[in-house]
Design a protein around this motif. Structure first.
Motif, PDB file in Angstrom:
ATOM      1  N   ALA A 105     -81.338  62.490  35.118  1.00  0.00           N
ATOM      2  CA  ALA A 105     -80.919  62.247  36.497  1.00  0.00           C
ATOM      3  C   ALA A 105     -79.410  62.312  36.597  1.00  0.00           C
ATOM      4  O   ALA A 105     -78.682  62.099  35.619  1.00  0.00           O
ATOM      5  CB  ALA A 105     -81.415  60.883  36.974  1.00  0.00           C
ATOM      6  N   THR A 106     -78.925  62.611  37.810  1.00  0.00           N
ATOM      7  CA  THR A 106     -77.507  62.517  38.121  1.00  0.00           C
ATOM      8  C   THR A 106     -77.366  61.779  39.447  1.00  0.00           C
ATOM      9  O   THR A 106     -78.160  61.975  40.361  1.00  0.00           O
ATOM     10  CB  THR A 106     -76.830  63.905  38.168  1.00  0.00           C
ATOM     11  N   PHE A 107     -76.332  60.909  39.528  1.00  0.00           N
ATOM     12  CA  PHE A 107     -76.215  60.031  40.690  1.00  0.00           C
ATOM     13  C   PHE A 107     -74.752  59.602  40.856  1.00  0.00           C
ATOM     14  O   PHE A 107     -74.170  59.011  39.949  1.00  0.00           O
ATOM     15  CB  PHE A 107     -77.092  58.796  40.473  1.00  0.00           C
ATOM     16  N   ASN A 108     -74.187  59.917  42.011  1.00  0.00           N
ATOM     17  CA  ASN A 108     -72.878  59.378  42.384  1.00  0.00           C
ATOM     18  C   ASN A 108     -73.130  58.016  43.025  1.00  0.00           C
ATOM     19  O   ASN A 108     -73.683  57.927  44.119  1.00  0.00           O
ATOM     20  CB  ASN A 108     -72.170  60.316  43.364  1.00  0.00           C
ATOM     21  N   VAL A 109     -72.714  56.949  42.352  1.00  0.00           N
ATOM     22  CA  VAL A 109     -73.067  55.597  42.783  1.00  0.00           C
ATOM     23  C   VAL A 109     -72.023  54.976  43.716  1.00  0.00           C
ATOM     24  O   VAL A 109     -72.109  53.793  44.045  1.00  0.00           O
ATOM     25  CB  VAL A 109     -73.309  54.676  41.571  1.00  0.00           C
ATOM     26  N   GLN A 110     -71.060  55.732  44.154  1.00  0.00           N
ATOM     27  CA  GLN A 110     -70.113  55.338  45.204  1.00  0.00           C
ATOM     28  C   GLN A 110     -69.368  54.034  44.886  1.00  0.00           C
ATOM     29  O   GLN A 110     -69.747  52.960  45.314  1.00  0.00           O
ATOM     30  CB  GLN A 110     -70.807  55.227  46.568  1.00  0.00           C
ATOM     31  N   ASN A 111     -68.284  54.196  44.148  1.00  0.00           N
ATOM     32  CA  ASN A 111     -67.328  53.099  43.944  1.00  0.00           C
ATOM     33  C   ASN A 111     -67.920  51.870  43.256  1.00  0.00           C
ATOM     34  O   ASN A 111     -67.860  50.750  43.778  1.00  0.00           O
ATOM     35  CB  ASN A 111     -66.708  52.671  45.285  1.00  0.00           C
ATOM     36  N   LEU A 112     -68.491  52.085  42.098  1.00  0.00           N
ATOM     37  CA  LEU A 112     -69.055  50.976  41.333  1.00  0.00           C
ATOM     38  C   LEU A 112     -67.927  50.318  40.536  1.00  0.00           C
ATOM     39  O   LEU A 112     -67.534  50.786  39.468  1.00  0.00           O
ATOM     40  CB  LEU A 112     -70.149  51.474  40.393  1.00  0.00           C
TER      41      LEU A 112
ATOM     42  N   ARG B 179     -64.212  37.844  42.687  1.00  0.00           N
ATOM     43  CA  ARG B 179     -64.127  37.437  44.088  1.00  0.00           C
ATOM     44  C   ARG B 179     -64.735  36.043  44.233  1.00  0.00           C
ATOM     45  O   ARG B 179     -65.831  35.797  43.740  1.00  0.00           O
ATOM     46  CB  ARG B 179     -64.876  38.411  45.003  1.00  0.00           C
ATOM     47  N   GLN B 180     -64.001  35.193  44.881  1.00  0.00           N
ATOM     48  CA  GLN B 180     -64.459  33.817  45.126  1.00  0.00           C
ATOM     49  C   GLN B 180     -64.876  33.127  43.821  1.00  0.00           C
ATOM     50  O   GLN B 180     -65.856  32.387  43.763  1.00  0.00           O
ATOM     51  CB  GLN B 180     -65.611  33.815  46.137  1.00  0.00           C
ATOM     52  N   GLY B 181     -64.129  33.428  42.769  1.00  0.00           N
ATOM     53  CA  GLY B 181     -64.379  32.798  41.485  1.00  0.00           C
ATOM     54  C   GLY B 181     -65.520  33.379  40.687  1.00  0.00           C
ATOM     55  O   GLY B 181     -65.889  32.828  39.650  1.00  0.00           O
ATOM     56  N   HIS B 182     -66.104  34.491  41.155  1.00  0.00           N
ATOM     57  CA  HIS B 182     -67.231  35.112  40.460  1.00  0.00           C
ATOM     58  C   HIS B 182     -66.959  36.600  40.237  1.00  0.00           C
ATOM     59  O   HIS B 182     -66.238  37.231  41.011  1.00  0.00           O
ATOM     60  CB  HIS B 182     -68.522  34.957  41.270  1.00  0.00           C
ATOM     61  N   LEU B 183     -67.546  37.145  39.183  1.00  0.00           N
ATOM     62  CA  LEU B 183     -67.494  38.588  38.970  1.00  0.00           C
ATOM     63  C   LEU B 183     -68.532  39.247  39.871  1.00  0.00           C
ATOM     64  O   LEU B 183     -69.722  38.908  39.826  1.00  0.00           O
ATOM     65  CB  LEU B 183     -67.782  38.927  37.506  1.00  0.00           C
ATOM     66  N   VAL B 184     -68.083  40.187  40.703  1.00  0.00           N
ATOM     67  CA  VAL B 184     -68.950  40.834  41.686  1.00  0.00           C
ATOM     68  C   VAL B 184     -68.628  42.330  41.718  1.00  0.00           C
ATOM     69  O   VAL B 184     -67.460  42.720  41.694  1.00  0.00           O
ATOM     70  CB  VAL B 184     -68.744  40.246  43.100  1.00  0.00           C
ATOM     71  N   LEU B 185     -69.674  43.144  41.782  1.00  0.00           N
ATOM     72  CA  LEU B 185     -69.483  44.585  41.961  1.00  0.00           C
ATOM     73  C   LEU B 185     -69.197  44.903  43.419  1.00  0.00           C
ATOM     74  O   LEU B 185     -69.824  44.332  44.324  1.00  0.00           O
ATOM     75  CB  LEU B 185     -70.730  45.342  41.510  1.00  0.00           C
ATOM     76  N   ASP B 186     -68.273  45.814  43.660  1.00  0.00           N
ATOM     77  CA  ASP B 186     -68.059  46.303  45.015  1.00  0.00           C
ATOM     78  C   ASP B 186     -69.344  46.910  45.553  1.00  0.00           C
ATOM     79  O   ASP B 186     -70.126  47.512  44.806  1.00  0.00           O
ATOM     80  CB  ASP B 186     -66.973  47.379  45.035  1.00  0.00           C
ATOM     81  N   GLY B 187     -69.551  46.804  46.846  1.00  0.00           N
ATOM     82  CA  GLY B 187     -70.670  47.477  47.480  1.00  0.00           C
ATOM     83  C   GLY B 187     -70.441  48.973  47.535  1.00  0.00           C
ATOM     84  O   GLY B 187     -69.370  49.489  47.197  1.00  0.00           O
ATOM     85  N   ALA B 188     -71.462  49.697  47.958  1.00  0.00           N
ATOM     86  CA  ALA B 188     -71.391  51.157  48.034  1.00  0.00           C
ATOM     87  C   ALA B 188     -70.672  51.565  49.317  1.00  0.00           C
ATOM     88  O   ALA B 188     -71.297  51.924  50.319  1.00  0.00           O
ATOM     89  CB  ALA B 188     -72.795  51.753  47.977  1.00  0.00           C
ATOM     90  N   VAL B 189     -69.344  51.496  49.274  1.00  0.00           N
ATOM     91  CA  VAL B 189     -68.521  51.755  50.457  1.00  0.00           C
ATOM     92  C   VAL B 189     -67.287  52.538  50.035  1.00  0.00           C
ATOM     93  O   VAL B 189     -66.675  52.239  49.005  1.00  0.00           O
ATOM     94  CB  VAL B 189     -68.073  50.431  51.124  1.00  0.00           C
ATOM     95  N   ASP B 190     -66.912  53.544  50.824  1.00  0.00           N
ATOM     96  CA  ASP B 190     -65.619  54.199  50.683  1.00  0.00           C
ATOM     97  C   ASP B 190     -64.661  53.511  51.628  1.00  0.00           C
ATOM     98  O   ASP B 190     -64.779  53.624  52.847  1.00  0.00           O
ATOM     99  CB  ASP B 190     -65.717  55.692  51.022  1.00  0.00           C
ATOM    100  N   HIS B 191     -63.703  52.799  51.086  1.00  0.00           N
ATOM    101  CA  HIS B 191     -62.854  51.960  51.927  1.00  0.00           C
ATOM    102  C   HIS B 191     -61.900  52.770  52.800  1.00  0.00           C
ATOM    103  O   HIS B 191     -61.376  52.245  53.783  1.00  0.00           O
ATOM    104  CB  HIS B 191     -62.086  50.965  51.063  1.00  0.00           C
ATOM    105  N   ASP B 192     -61.674  54.042  52.469  1.00  0.00           N
ATOM    106  CA  ASP B 192     -60.859  54.870  53.368  1.00  0.00           C
ATOM    107  C   ASP B 192     -61.664  55.318  54.586  1.00  0.00           C
ATOM    108  O   ASP B 192     -61.106  55.832  55.553  1.00  0.00           O
ATOM    109  CB  ASP B 192     -60.296  56.085  52.643  1.00  0.00           C
ATOM    110  N   PHE B 193     -62.995  55.103  54.536  1.00  0.00           N
ATOM    111  CA  PHE B 193     -63.842  55.435  55.679  1.00  0.00           C
ATOM    112  C   PHE B 193     -64.272  54.177  56.436  1.00  0.00           C
ATOM    113  O   PHE B 193     -64.327  54.147  57.661  1.00  0.00           O
ATOM    114  CB  PHE B 193     -65.082  56.204  55.189  1.00  0.00           C
TER     115      PHE B 193
END
Length: 307
Positions: free
Chosen positions: A4-11, A16-30
């Motif tokens: 498989a191949t997959f662009n997972v969008q900004n992983l 954040r808030q004292g916890h390790l958190v993955l960014d959501g699937a968002v392009d922040h320039d958009f």
């Protein structure tokens, strides 16, 4: 084997808030609106479900920030979603200015892994390129080479077609030429060996202008794009935001030998989780930030029995 191949969008993993958190699937320039931790977790839970459902043996990924982000996603999201265990996880630093790299998850460890991120156009013998490609690192991210027992895998993420469309076209074509050089230097007779080139090649939408494909160096008998075996109109893997324009940036190129050995293989495209930004024909686009989102790309996979 299922690949498989997959662009997972900004992983990307952040504190954040004292916890390790993955960014959501968002392009922040958009879409730069503030998001909650819960929204980001919901996004990555869905990303993991899409990947787990594919049950692939090898997954090539694009837009992974680093190995720590990949490991965290694997342990905290993928396994909980019912994914196979991927003990072999690779993410090497590339050239993307935001730190988004290519990566690979695999059930079986590759025999070797090689990055080409540091190589210039001159290293590839491409003396006709513009100076910034000729004398500086050519790949916008990398071409990651992994040797497995039965085939060689090359994972790419080419230059996006913005902000300067004409220059981006030149860069992508140079990247394609360089990938071909890598294959030809690694494999004496490329037509007779088993290899694949996969990833996000950022090819723009069909029929937009008269520009030739930047991927021409990889075509014309050098390799076969398996998505060409799908009916036109069913093979899209990306929708340009706020439009109904579809394109096919995600590809699986296979060597002539693999194309002959697997003449009936047709890729499957999984669009689950793309819906937050997909528009419905005849309607206004609504960005529902409460709806979870796996990626702005589809996951693509293909089965190679016995490989």
């Amino acid at each position: 084997m299922r690949l498989a191949t997959f662009n997972v969008q900004n992983l990307r993993l952040r504190e954040r808030q004292g916890h390790l958190v993955l960014d959501g699937a968002v392009d922040h320039d958009f879409d730069d609106r503030p998001r909650s931790v819960d929204q980001d977790i919901a996004d990555r839970t869905l990303t993991a479900k899409v990947m787990a459902a594919a049950q692939a043996d090898v997954i090539a990924l694009q837009e992974v920030f680093d190995a720590e982000s990949l490991d965290f996603f694997h342990d905290q999201f993928l396994l909980k979603a019912g994914s196979p265990l991927y003990p072999a996880r690779t993410c090497l630093p590339g050239n993307d200015g935001r730190g988004l790299d290519v990566a690979v998850l695999s059930k079986v460890a590759p025999l070797s892994v090689k990055s080409h991120a540091h190589l210039t156009g001159m290293d590839f013998g491409l003396a006709d390129l513009p100076e910034d490609l000729r004398n500086f690192p050519l790949f916008r991210r990398d071409c990651l080479q992994l040797e497995f027992e039965t085939f060689t895998l090359f994972v790419c993420h080419f230059k996006a077609p913005y902000p300067d469309k004409a220059k981006a076209q030149i860069v992508r074509e140079a990247e394609a030429r360089a990938v071909r050089k890598i294959v030809e230097s690694r494999i004496l007779k490329p037509e007779g060996e088993r290899w694949m080139i996969v990833g996000d090649f950022n090819e723009p939408a069909w029929g937009r202008g008269s520009d030739p494909s930047a991927l021409e160096p990889l075509k014309h008998g050098f390799s076969e794009d398996l998505l060409d075996r799908m009916p036109r109109g069913t093979d899209w893997t990306f929708e340009v935001p706020d439009t109904h324009v579809h394109s096919r940036p995600d590809r699986i190129f296979v060597s002539p030998r693999l194309a002959k050995e697997y003449p009936e293989v047709v890729p499957q495209i999984v669009r689950t989780g793309m819906s937050r930004y997909l528009s419905e024909p005849g309607s206004f686009v609504v960005h529902d930030t409460t709806q979870s989102h796996a990626s702005d790309h589809a996951l693509v996979y293909a089965d190679f029995a016995g490989l």
